[in-house]
Design a protein around this motif. Structure first.
Motif, PDB file in Angstrom:
ATOM      1  N   ALA A 101      -2.707  11.122   1.784  1.00 12.67           N
ATOM      2  CA  ALA A 101      -2.702   9.743   1.761  1.00 12.67           C
ATOM      3  C   ALA A 101      -1.901   9.095   2.730  1.00 12.67           C
ATOM      4  N   SER A 102      -0.684   9.646   3.022  1.00 15.14           N
ATOM      5  CA  SER A 102       0.239   9.144   3.474  1.00 15.14           C
ATOM      6  C   SER A 102       0.016   9.300   5.270  1.00 15.14           C
TER       7      SER A 102
ATOM      8  N   THR B  26     -13.506  12.928  -0.103  1.00 14.48           N
ATOM      9  CA  THR B  26     -13.514  13.310   1.379  1.00 14.48           C
ATOM     10  C   THR B  26     -12.111  14.238   1.648  1.00 14.48           C
ATOM     11  N   ARG B  27     -11.193  14.278   0.726  1.00 15.69           N
ATOM     12  CA  ARG B  27      -9.796  14.827   1.200  1.00 15.69           C
ATOM     13  C   ARG B  27     -10.035  16.408   1.423  1.00 15.69           C
ATOM     14  N   ARG B  28      -9.190  17.021   2.358  1.00 20.87           N
ATOM     15  CA  ARG B  28      -9.391  18.378   2.548  1.00 20.87           C
ATOM     16  C   ARG B  28      -8.205  18.872   2.998  1.00 20.87           C
ATOM     17  N   SER B  29      -7.561  19.901   2.705  1.00 24.01           N
ATOM     18  CA  SER B  29      -6.146  20.515   2.964  1.00 24.01           C
ATOM     19  C   SER B  29      -6.339  21.031   4.446  1.00 24.01           C
ATOM     20  N   CYS B  30      -5.278  20.936   5.137  1.00 22.39           N
ATOM     21  CA  CYS B  30      -5.072  21.544   6.501  1.00 22.39           C
ATOM     22  C   CYS B  30      -4.380  22.920   6.424  1.00 22.39           C
TER      23      CYS B  30
ATOM     24  N   PRO C 273      -8.111  -0.412 -14.969  1.00 23.84           N
ATOM     25  CA  PRO C 273      -7.599  -0.619 -13.770  1.00 23.84           C
ATOM     26  C   PRO C 273      -8.849  -1.028 -12.813  1.00 23.84           C
ATOM     27  N   ASP C 274      -8.474  -2.002 -11.822  1.00 25.19           N
ATOM     28  CA  ASP C 274      -9.408  -2.381 -10.603  1.00 25.19           C
ATOM     29  C   ASP C 274     -10.071  -1.390 -10.017  1.00 25.19           C
ATOM     30  N   ARG C 275     -11.268  -1.570  -9.724  1.00 22.80           N
ATOM     31  CA  ARG C 275     -12.099  -0.520  -8.953  1.00 22.80           C
ATOM     32  C   ARG C 275     -11.248  -0.303  -7.700  1.00 22.80           C
ATOM     33  N   ASN C 276     -11.160   0.965  -7.170  1.00 26.04           N
ATOM     34  CA  ASN C 276     -10.471   1.203  -5.910  1.00 26.04           C
ATOM     35  C   ASN C 276     -11.501   2.083  -5.051  1.00 26.04           C
ATOM     36  N   PRO C 277     -12.349   1.625  -4.515  1.00 31.68           N
ATOM     37  CA  PRO C 277     -13.362   2.499  -3.771  1.00 31.68           C
ATOM     38  C   PRO C 277     -12.793   3.207  -2.498  1.00 31.68           C
ATOM     39  N   SER C 278     -11.705   2.589  -1.826  1.00 30.03           N
ATOM     40  CA  SER C 278     -10.852   3.535  -0.850  1.00 30.03           C
ATOM     41  C   SER C 278     -10.423   4.829  -1.464  1.00 30.03           C
ATOM     42  N   ALA C 279      -9.661   4.814  -2.637  1.00 29.25           N
ATOM     43  CA  ALA C 279      -9.182   5.627  -3.326  1.00 29.25           C
ATOM     44  C   ALA C 279     -10.099   6.809  -3.675  1.00 29.25           C
ATOM     45  N   LEU C 280     -11.311   6.222  -4.299  1.00 33.61           N
ATOM     46  CA  LEU C 280     -12.257   7.280  -4.781  1.00 33.61           C
ATOM     47  C   LEU C 280     -13.024   7.879  -3.188  1.00 33.61           C
ATOM     48  N   ASP C 281     -13.214   7.082  -2.071  1.00 32.36           N
ATOM     49  CA  ASP C 281     -13.652   7.653  -1.093  1.00 32.36           C
ATOM     50  C   ASP C 281     -12.739   8.874  -0.658  1.00 32.36           C
ATOM     51  N   PHE C 282     -11.154   8.433  -0.317  1.00 27.39           N
ATOM     52  CA  PHE C 282     -10.272   9.386  -0.237  1.00 27.39           C
ATOM     53  C   PHE C 282     -10.403  10.826  -0.939  1.00 27.39           C
TER      54      PHE C 282
END
Length: 192
Positions: free
Chosen positions: A131-132, A14-18, A2-11
């Motif tokens: 992500a949405s 840094t993701r966190r539940s609310c 797959p193509d590198r996806n830095p935005s997805a990796l950054d997400f």
């Protein structure tokens, strides 16, 4: 590859539940939620068994859950404070998705692998909601493990259980971060 996806990796880094209590309206509409559920259902699934299903709980259904909790808690001998907390959470919620573990008979794929796959769906559901642009939180609770409650309130079959209940909405405040695992303490690099 797959193509590198830095935005997805950054997400993912840094993701966190609310916290569920901080989620409010607007919630995803039908089409947005369908996209989120579609993304969640793309989780790894050995044998393509789909050992999960979704139950979408809107505002009225969440109130039914909240209203059923006190009697179930008394029946099970749950302390009042442990009854009051989910009553408040579900009574104030606007949208949640019950991820149902619905294992399939398979000689090839043991039940434990189906359990893991369903857990992956729960995480994918949280991440797809985040992500949405929505806030999300994966919960369970004493009542989600009570056979009578999940049969009567969620309509689960005898072989089904609740893997998680994912609350989705708009975060009313930035979720707090929390300490993350120490990678050096949980990783063995000696065989690399």
């Amino acid at each position: 590859m797959p193509d590198r996806n830095p935005s997805a990796l950054d997400f993912l880094l840094t993701r966190r539940s609310c916290p569920a209590q901080t989620l409010t309206t607007p919630v995803p509409d039908h089409d947005q939620l369908e996209t989120i559920l579609t993304a969640a259902a793309r989780s790894p699934d050995h044998g393509k068994l789909e050992p999960w299903r979704f139950i979408v709980l809107g505002r009225d259904a969440l109130q039914v859950v909240a209203d059923a909790l006190p009697a179930a808690g008394r029946r099970l001998g749950i302390p009042q404070d442990k009854i009051d907390k989910p009553v408040k959470t579900y009574g104030g919620a606007h949208l949640a998705v019950v991820v149902v573990f619905s294992p399939k008979t398979s000689e090839k794929v043991p039940k434990i692998e189906q359990t893991y796959a369903t857990g992956g769906v729960c995480l994918a559901l949280v991440n797809a909601a985040l992500a949405s642009g929505f806030g999300a939180n994966w919960l369970s609770g004493w009542f989600s493990h009570d056979r009578d409650f999940i049969h009567e309130v969620f309509g689960l079959a005898a072989h089904e259980t609740v893997a998680g209940i994912v609350h989705i909405g708009t975060a009313s405040r930035t979720p707090p971060d929390r300490p993350r695992p120490d990678l050096t303490a949980i990783t063995d690099w000696s065989r690399a």
